[in-house]
Every structure is written in structure tokens, then in C-alpha cells.
Motif scaffolding. Structure first.
Motif, PDB file in Angstrom:
ATOM      1  N   LEU A   1      33.788  10.869 -21.844  1.00 58.88           N
ATOM      2  CA  LEU A   1      34.636  11.756 -21.051  1.00 58.88           C
ATOM      3  C   LEU A   1      34.682  13.168 -21.604  1.00 58.88           C
ATOM      4  O   LEU A   1      34.841  14.132 -20.843  1.00 58.88           O
ATOM      5  N   TYR A   2      34.572  13.320 -22.906  1.00 56.33           N
ATOM      6  CA  TYR A   2      34.768  14.624 -23.534  1.00 56.33           C
ATOM      7  C   TYR A   2      33.527  15.159 -24.228  1.00 56.33           C
ATOM      8  O   TYR A   2      33.504  16.309 -24.666  1.00 56.33           O
ATOM      9  N   GLY A   3      32.500  14.325 -24.377  1.00 61.88           N
ATOM     10  CA  GLY A   3      31.225  14.811 -24.876  1.00 61.88           C
ATOM     11  C   GLY A   3      31.150  15.035 -26.370  1.00 61.88           C
ATOM     12  O   GLY A   3      30.227  15.690 -26.845  1.00 61.88           O
ATOM     13  N   HIS A   4      32.119  14.508 -27.123  1.00 63.62           N
ATOM     14  CA  HIS A   4      32.058  14.650 -28.580  1.00 63.62           C
ATOM     15  C   HIS A   4      32.822  13.500 -29.219  1.00 63.62           C
ATOM     16  O   HIS A   4      33.661  12.846 -28.573  1.00 63.62           O
ATOM     17  N   PRO A   5      32.559  13.218 -30.496  1.00 67.72           N
ATOM     18  CA  PRO A   5      33.248  12.120 -31.175  1.00 67.72           C
ATOM     19  C   PRO A   5      34.736  12.410 -31.360  1.00 67.72           C
ATOM     20  O   PRO A   5      35.149  13.554 -31.527  1.00 67.72           O
ATOM     21  N   MET A   6      35.523  11.354 -31.338  1.00 71.22           N
ATOM     22  CA  MET A   6      36.913  11.499 -31.719  1.00 71.22           C
ATOM     23  C   MET A   6      36.993  11.663 -33.234  1.00 71.22           C
ATOM     24  O   MET A   6      36.374  10.919 -33.980  1.00 71.22           O
ATOM     25  N   TRP A   7      37.747  12.680 -33.679  1.00 72.95           N
ATOM     26  CA  TRP A   7      37.953  13.009 -35.087  1.00 72.95           C
ATOM     27  C   TRP A   7      36.714  13.608 -35.745  1.00 72.95           C
ATOM     28  O   TRP A   7      36.545  13.527 -36.948  1.00 72.95           O
ATOM     29  N   ASP A   8      35.833  14.233 -34.923  1.00 69.28           N
ATOM     30  CA  ASP A   8      34.829  15.087 -35.560  1.00 69.28           C
ATOM     31  C   ASP A   8      35.541  16.323 -36.090  1.00 69.28           C
ATOM     32  O   ASP A   8      36.725  16.548 -35.826  1.00 69.28           O
ATOM     33  N   HIS A   9      34.849  17.144 -36.884  1.00 67.22           N
ATOM     34  CA  HIS A   9      35.478  18.357 -37.391  1.00 67.22           C
ATOM     35  C   HIS A   9      35.847  19.281 -36.234  1.00 67.22           C
ATOM     36  O   HIS A   9      35.080  19.428 -35.278  1.00 67.22           O
ATOM     37  N   TRP A  10      37.002  19.931 -36.343  1.00 65.73           N
ATOM     38  CA  TRP A  10      37.432  20.851 -35.292  1.00 65.73           C
ATOM     39  C   TRP A  10      36.780  22.213 -35.433  1.00 65.73           C
ATOM     40  O   TRP A  10      36.878  23.052 -34.547  1.00 65.73           O
ATOM     41  N   PHE A  11      36.067  22.425 -36.542  1.00 68.07           N
ATOM     42  CA  PHE A  11      35.363  23.689 -36.780  1.00 68.07           C
ATOM     43  C   PHE A  11      33.875  23.392 -36.915  1.00 68.07           C
ATOM     44  O   PHE A  11      33.466  22.261 -37.171  1.00 68.07           O
ATOM     45  N   ASP A  12      33.059  24.409 -36.758  1.00 70.45           N
ATOM     46  CA  ASP A  12      31.608  24.240 -36.658  1.00 70.45           C
ATOM     47  C   ASP A  12      30.938  24.329 -38.026  1.00 70.45           C
ATOM     48  O   ASP A  12      30.706  25.424 -38.541  1.00 70.45           O
ATOM     49  N   ILE A  13      30.594  23.167 -38.598  1.00 73.45           N
ATOM     50  CA  ILE A  13      29.935  23.177 -39.903  1.00 73.45           C
ATOM     51  C   ILE A  13      28.449  23.512 -39.791  1.00 73.45           C
ATOM     52  O   ILE A  13      27.776  23.682 -40.809  1.00 73.45           O
ATOM     53  N   GLY A  14      27.970  23.648 -38.562  1.00 70.10           N
ATOM     54  CA  GLY A  14      26.599  24.132 -38.387  1.00 70.10           C
ATOM     55  C   GLY A  14      26.411  25.532 -38.933  1.00 70.10           C
ATOM     56  O   GLY A  14      25.298  25.921 -39.313  1.00 70.10           O
ATOM     57  N   GLU A  15      27.503  26.300 -39.028  1.00 70.21           N
ATOM     58  CA  GLU A  15      27.425  27.655 -39.563  1.00 70.21           C
ATOM     59  C   GLU A  15      27.012  27.669 -41.029  1.00 70.21           C
ATOM     60  O   GLU A  15      26.517  28.691 -41.517  1.00 70.21           O
ATOM     61  N   VAL A  16      27.241  26.572 -41.736  1.00 66.12           N
ATOM     62  CA  VAL A  16      26.875  26.521 -43.162  1.00 66.12           C
ATOM     63  C   VAL A  16      25.725  25.534 -43.395  1.00 66.12           C
ATOM     64  O   VAL A  16      25.565  24.988 -44.487  1.00 66.12           O
ATOM     65  N   GLY A  17      24.923  25.299 -42.366  1.00 61.28           N
ATOM     66  CA  GLY A  17      23.706  24.503 -42.534  1.00 61.28           C
ATOM     67  C   GLY A  17      23.906  23.010 -42.513  1.00 61.28           C
ATOM     68  O   GLY A  17      23.066  22.273 -43.055  1.00 61.28           O
ATOM     69  N   TYR A  18      24.966  22.537 -41.861  1.00 60.09           N
ATOM     70  CA  TYR A  18      25.241  21.105 -41.791  1.00 60.09           C
ATOM     71  C   TYR A  18      25.035  20.566 -40.378  1.00 60.09           C
ATOM     72  O   TYR A  18      25.157  21.296 -39.384  1.00 60.09           O
ATOM     73  N   VAL A  19      24.729  19.278 -40.317  1.00 58.82           N
ATOM     74  CA  VAL A  19      24.627  18.541 -39.062  1.00 58.82           C
ATOM     75  C   VAL A  19      25.773  17.537 -39.033  1.00 58.82           C
ATOM     76  O   VAL A  19      26.062  16.877 -40.039  1.00 58.82           O
ATOM     77  N   GLU A  20      26.430  17.394 -37.881  1.00 58.07           N
ATOM     78  CA  GLU A  20      27.482  16.401 -37.691  1.00 58.07           C
ATOM     79  C   GLU A  20      27.121  15.528 -36.501  1.00 58.07           C
ATOM     80  O   GLU A  20      26.991  16.028 -35.378  1.00 58.07           O
ATOM     81  N   GLU A  21      26.953  14.205 -36.739  1.00 51.74           N
ATOM     82  CA  GLU A  21      26.527  13.293 -35.686  1.00 51.74           C
ATOM     83  C   GLU A  21      27.280  11.966 -35.802  1.00 51.74           C
ATOM     84  O   GLU A  21      27.597  11.509 -36.896  1.00 51.74           O
ATOM     85  N   GLU A  22      27.505  11.355 -34.643  1.00 49.48           N
ATOM     86  CA  GLU A  22      28.153  10.042 -34.601  1.00 49.48           C
ATOM     87  C   GLU A  22      27.116   8.961 -34.303  1.00 49.48           C
ATOM     88  O   GLU A  22      26.202   9.172 -33.491  1.00 49.48           O
ATOM     89  N   PHE A  23      27.273   7.808 -34.969  1.00 47.14           N
ATOM     90  CA  PHE A  23      26.397   6.665 -34.754  1.00 47.14           C
ATOM     91  C   PHE A  23      27.241   5.411 -34.554  1.00 47.14           C
ATOM     92  O   PHE A  23      28.297   5.257 -35.178  1.00 47.14           O
ATOM     93  N   PHE A  24      26.769   4.522 -33.682  1.00 46.12           N
ATOM     94  CA  PHE A  24      27.336   3.189 -33.622  1.00 46.12           C
ATOM     95  C   PHE A  24      26.624   2.315 -34.651  1.00 46.12           C
ATOM     96  O   PHE A  24      25.421   2.506 -34.923  1.00 46.12           O
ATOM     97  N   VAL A  25      27.350   1.385 -35.219  1.00 45.21           N
ATOM     98  CA  VAL A  25      26.821   0.544 -36.282  1.00 45.21           C
ATOM     99  C   VAL A  25      27.126  -0.912 -35.944  1.00 45.21           C
ATOM    100  O   VAL A  25      28.288  -1.257 -35.672  1.00 45.21           O
ATOM    101  N   ALA A  26      26.111  -1.748 -35.968  1.00 47.56           N
ATOM    102  CA  ALA A  26      26.274  -3.151 -35.562  1.00 47.56           C
ATOM    103  C   ALA A  26      25.787  -4.094 -36.647  1.00 47.56           C
ATOM    104  O   ALA A  26      24.911  -3.760 -37.451  1.00 47.56           O
ATOM    105  N   GLY A  27      26.327  -5.277 -36.654  1.00 44.81           N
ATOM    106  CA  GLY A  27      25.905  -6.309 -37.598  1.00 44.81           C
ATOM    107  C   GLY A  27      26.663  -7.593 -37.369  1.00 44.81           C
ATOM    108  O   GLY A  27      27.414  -7.738 -36.392  1.00 44.81           O
ATOM    109  N   ARG A  28      26.473  -8.512 -38.269  1.00 46.41           N
ATOM    110  CA  ARG A  28      27.216  -9.778 -38.254  1.00 46.41           C
ATOM    111  C   ARG A  28      27.821  -9.943 -39.646  1.00 46.41           C
ATOM    112  O   ARG A  28      27.091 -10.042 -40.640  1.00 46.41           O
ATOM    113  N   ALA A  29      29.144  -9.932 -39.712  1.00 51.01           N
ATOM    114  CA  ALA A  29      29.843  -9.902 -40.991  1.00 51.01           C
ATOM    115  C   ALA A  29      30.453 -11.254 -41.323  1.00 51.01           C
ATOM    116  O   ALA A  29      30.821 -12.027 -40.437  1.00 51.01           O
TER     117      ALA A  29
END
Length: 469
Positions: free
Chosen positions: A46-74
Motif C-alpha cells: 500500500l505504501y511502497g516501503h518497509p515498515m520501520w525503515d529509516h525515516w531519513f535517506d542513508i543513500g546520501e552516505v553510500g548505504y543501501v537499505e532493503e527489505e527481505f522476506f526470510v523463510a525456513g522451518r524452525a
């Protein structure tokens, strides 16, 4: 079932074919499982970005911010159950390999308030960015994912339809699998080709209690994590056996003060930070004025300069009067625990890498009844003492609100009685700051920031303008 749920159901069914489930090695011994990553999720939902990503742009200092789903059997902790899971992580990493310092920090985010609060990330995010750490928002517990209004599956049910947490009894194995997955990725590589040399994990309050249990009951067999920052595990005590199976830096505030001595004689260092509260102004302001506004008001990411402006408010250690210093829990407690968080991680990283033991400060002082001892201002005696506690301009009533506290700046008369001029105050702060850096408790960059704030507090001595001081 929607398309995304079908996709993830297929992923979970195929885990056994992908190497995510534990099996046996060539000699028939069990092999540990690792998680499978899928993503980055991108602009879905609905909003096009992760919930609780940084509210400021860390791309300005050479960083990447990405969300991933993680699956397994625990596997269930202290039980016989097994269950499929799908959780998520938000990965912040340097864009260029040359800028990565080789250490990955997992933040087991706090869910006490029934939403995710990445306390240690909020406390030390500028240190991470400055030093080239990769750091991860790790959704380890069920309450962080569902079902309050400030959880992903409610906030954006489209983006997060696939999430499936089987319950917190599975969280320990999930975290172990996710840590292994960062070292040897299955599915998508969440690190974009970067390979962590060291994996540390940090957690505050409820998360720290979980990590305390993880160290005592899981680490010896899991061996997926190299070092632990256990921050303010209120009520958990100091029992880590004779020697934890991995380095533990135990970081406590005044609220957790207990006269009992640590049980561990090696692989363990205790920092009790005099004047610090369990929850403080810095974290509260970043969560409320930064993170939550992006989530609730759906604000776009702001320039890094906006984070700088927030620091001017949130970094107040009591040197400037502010009505917020009297507000419990969310604000109030202004003692700069963030300096200890950053320094603790710096030391923990070197401890794991090179075997360099962090410095061991004195213990808190206690009275004959076992209560934390205080001075004439009501400030804590003993412990790790940062300059604002030894050269005070405020009363740090750190446990007034239990999980929080309030800060009462000294009056002009009280300041004059201690420091006849701002120059006297500044000289004493300089001496205390240099000693703290030399002792290894304060990073040089944080020392510079502290002294800038102290220098800007000249307005607290209005007579200086009249006397020419």
C-alpha cells in the motif's frame, strides 16, 4: 489465497530441496539449518516501503537499505515441535565493498509496546554509518509482526500477506538460521555480495532478556553468532555461568542495578552506566519524531540533514532546560546512554576479532540495604562514569518512571556554586572527557560532539556576559 501467499507456500515446501532445512553431513551428523532469503521486496504494498525503515535517506552516505522476506522451518526451543516460518529483515549495508568494515550487526528489535522498536539501532545509527557496519532490523518475535495497528501485517496487509510467525518458542532457532543465512546465503543474497567476517547481535530490554536466555541455552550448540551486546535485561540478573560460550558485553542502566556479582569469570564484561535510564530522550525522540511520523503520516524519506536537526533536540544531556525533560518514558531521561552503546559495540567487535578485552569499569555503589547509592544531587555513585555525571549540570532521576526517568537541570544559582563561570565548567568537562576517551569508554567522535554541546551551554551562565568571562 492470493498470489504472494501461494508463492511463499511453495517456497516453504521447497525448503528441504534448497538446503534450508538441517540434514546430515557425510558422517551422519546433524547439520544446522539456515534461512532462505527472498527480495528485495521493493515498492510493493500500500505504501511502497518497509515498515520501520529509516525515516531519513542513508543513500546520501553510500548505504543501501532493503527489505527481505526470510523463510525456513524452525525447531521449538525446549520442545519437540517444528514449524514453518516467514519473517522479514531490513538490511542496511554499504553500497561499496571497500566501505564495509566486515561486521554485521543484528538488532533483535524490542516488542514490549506491541510494535517494533529498534532501540540500539536508534541509539547508535550514526556510529554504524560512520564506521561502515552493516546492520539489520530483525523481526524475531510474533508481537512485532501482528496484530496491533503498528505491526506490519496490519499496517500494510498487502505487502506483508506472506508473513507467518509460529510463535516465540521458535524464535531462537529462527534467529540462528537467519544469522547462518547471512554468512552463506540461500536464495537471494541480502548482502549484495558482501561477506560478513563477524556477526554480532544486540537487543535491549525484553530483547535483551531473550538474548540472555539465548546465550545460556542456545549459543553453545548453535554457534551462529560471534558476540552479544545484552542491553538492560531488567530482572534477568547476571548469571551467565562461569564463562559464556561467546563474548558478552552486558550493558546496564540504573534501573537494572543489583548488588549481586556476576557469575562469569571470563568471556564477560559488565558495564553499569551511572545516570542512565532504561529508556531515554534520544531513543524516544527518534522513535516519535522520526520513525513513527513516517509510519503513521506516510511521510517520504527526509534528507540526512533532518536527522542532524533532530539530534540537536534529542542530544540534550540536561545542559539546556526543556519542558520535555520532565516527561516520563518517551522523553525525560537525558543522560547519553547512546555513547555507551556505540563504544560497547566498538569494543565487542575488536574483542571478537582480536581478543582485545573491553575495559572493565567499577561496579555501582550500593548502600547497606542493597539500594543504589547516590550523591547530594541524587545522581548515581560508582559504575561507568561519563563526563555529565562527574561534572553535572542536572539531576538524573533515572528510575522515577521505572522504565524511564526525568532530568532536572540545575538552577543558575546551583551552577554558579559549582562552576563560577562557563569557562570553569568547560575546563572540567574537557578534563573528564579526555579521561573518558583515554579509558576507552567514549569514542573520539562522541567526545567532540559532547564538548560542542558543553561549549554551547554558555547561556546557562548569564552573569558571564556582565563580567566578561
Amino acid at each position: 489465497m492470493n498470489t504472494k501467499k501461494k508463492t511463499w507456500a511453495a517456497v516453504v515446501l521447497l525448503l528441504g530441496l534448497s538446503g534450508c532445512q538441517g540434514g546430515q553431513d557425510t558422517e551422519g551428523r546433524p547439520t544446522p539449518a539456515s534461512a532462505r532469503f527472498d527480495g528485495p521486496v521493493g515498492a510493493a504494498g500500500l505504501y511502497g516501503h518497509p515498515m520501520w525503515d529509516h525515516w531519513f535517506d542513508i543513500g546520501e552516505v553510500g548505504y543501501v537499505e532493503e527489505e527481505f522476506f526470510v523463510a525456513g522451518r524452525a525447531r521449538e526451543h525446549a520442545g519437540d515441535g517444528e514449524a514453518d516460518y516467514v519473517t522479514r529483515v531490513i538490511v542496511r549495508r554499504p553500497r561499496q565493498a571497500a566501505d564495509f568494515n566486515g561486521t554485521l550487526l543484528l538488532d533483535w528489535v524490542n516488542v514490549t509496546a506491541q510494535f517494533e522498536n529498534a532501540v540500539d539501532t536508534l541509539a547508535a545509527h550514526r556510529f554504524f554509518l560512520r564506521e561502515g557496519y552493516a546492520y539489520v532490523h530483525l523481526s524475531a518475535q510474533a508481537a512485532g509482526l501482528c496484530c496491533s495497528p503498528l505491526t506490519p501485517t496490519v499496517w500494510d496487509p498487502v505487502r506483508y500477506a506472506a508473513l507467518n510467525h509460529p510463535g516465540d518458542t521458535y524464535a531462537f532457532d529462527m534467529v540462528s538460521q537467519i544469522a547462518r543465512g547471512f554468512r552463506a546465503p540461500v536464495g537471494t543474497d541480502p548482502m549484495g555480495g558482501l561477506r560478513p567476517e563477524v556477526i554480532l547481535i544486540m537487543g535491549q530490554s525484553q530483547s535483551a532478556i531473550r538474548l540472555h536466555q539465548y546465550v545460556n541455552e542456545v549459543q553453545a550448540r548453535a554457534r551462529a553468532i560471534d558476540g552479544f551486546l545484552i542491553h538492560a535485561d531488567v530482572g534477568a540478573g547476571k548469571d551467565f555461568g562461569t564463562a559464556p560460550p561467546a563474548p558478552v558485553l552486558h550493558l546496564l542502566s540504573d534501573l537494572e542495578a543489583e548488588p549481586e556479582a556476576p557469575t562469569a569469570t571470563s568471556n564477560y564484561v559488565l558495564w553499569e552506566v551511572a545516570g542512565a535510564a532504561h529508556q531515554d530522550l534520544w531513543v524516544g525522540e527518534h522513535q516519535v519524531l522520526g520513525q513513527s511520523r513516517r509510519v503513521v503520516a506516510h511521510l517520504p524519506k527526509q534528507p540526512m540533514a533532518e536527522d542532524d536537526r533532530l539530534h540537536a533536540i534529542a542530544g540534550n544531556y540536561g545542559e539546556q532546560p526543556d519542558p520535555a525533560l520532565g516527561l516520563c518514558v518517551v522523553a525525560g531521561a537525558a543522560f547519553p546512554m547512546r555513547y555507551a552503546v556505540a563504544s560497547a559495540i566498538d569494543h565487542l567487535d575488536r574483542w571478537v576479532r582480536d581478543g582485545v578485552l573491553p575495559p572493565q569499569p567499577p561496579r555501582y555503589q550500593f548502600d547497606e540495604d542493597g539500594n543504589r547509592a547516590v550523591d547530594d544531587l541524587g545522581n548515581t555513585l560508582g559504575g561507568l562514569r561519563y563526563p555529565p555525571i562527574d561534572v553535572p549540570v542536572a539531576r538524573y532521576q533515572s528510575t522515577t518512571c521505572e522504565l524511564g526517568g526525568i532530568t532536572i537541570p540545575l538552577t543558575e544559582l546551583e551552577l554558579l556554586q559549582r562552576y563560577p563561570s562557563h569557562g570553569d565548567y568547560l575546563a572540567q568537562m574537557q578534563t573528564a572527557t579526555e579521561a573518558s576517551v583515554t579509558a576507552g569508554y567514549l569514542l573520539p567522535e562522541d567526545a567532540a560532539e559532547l564538548m560542542e554541546r558543553a561549549a554551547a551551554a554558555r547561556n546557562r551562565w548569564p552573569l558571564d556576559a556582565l563580567t566578561g568571562n
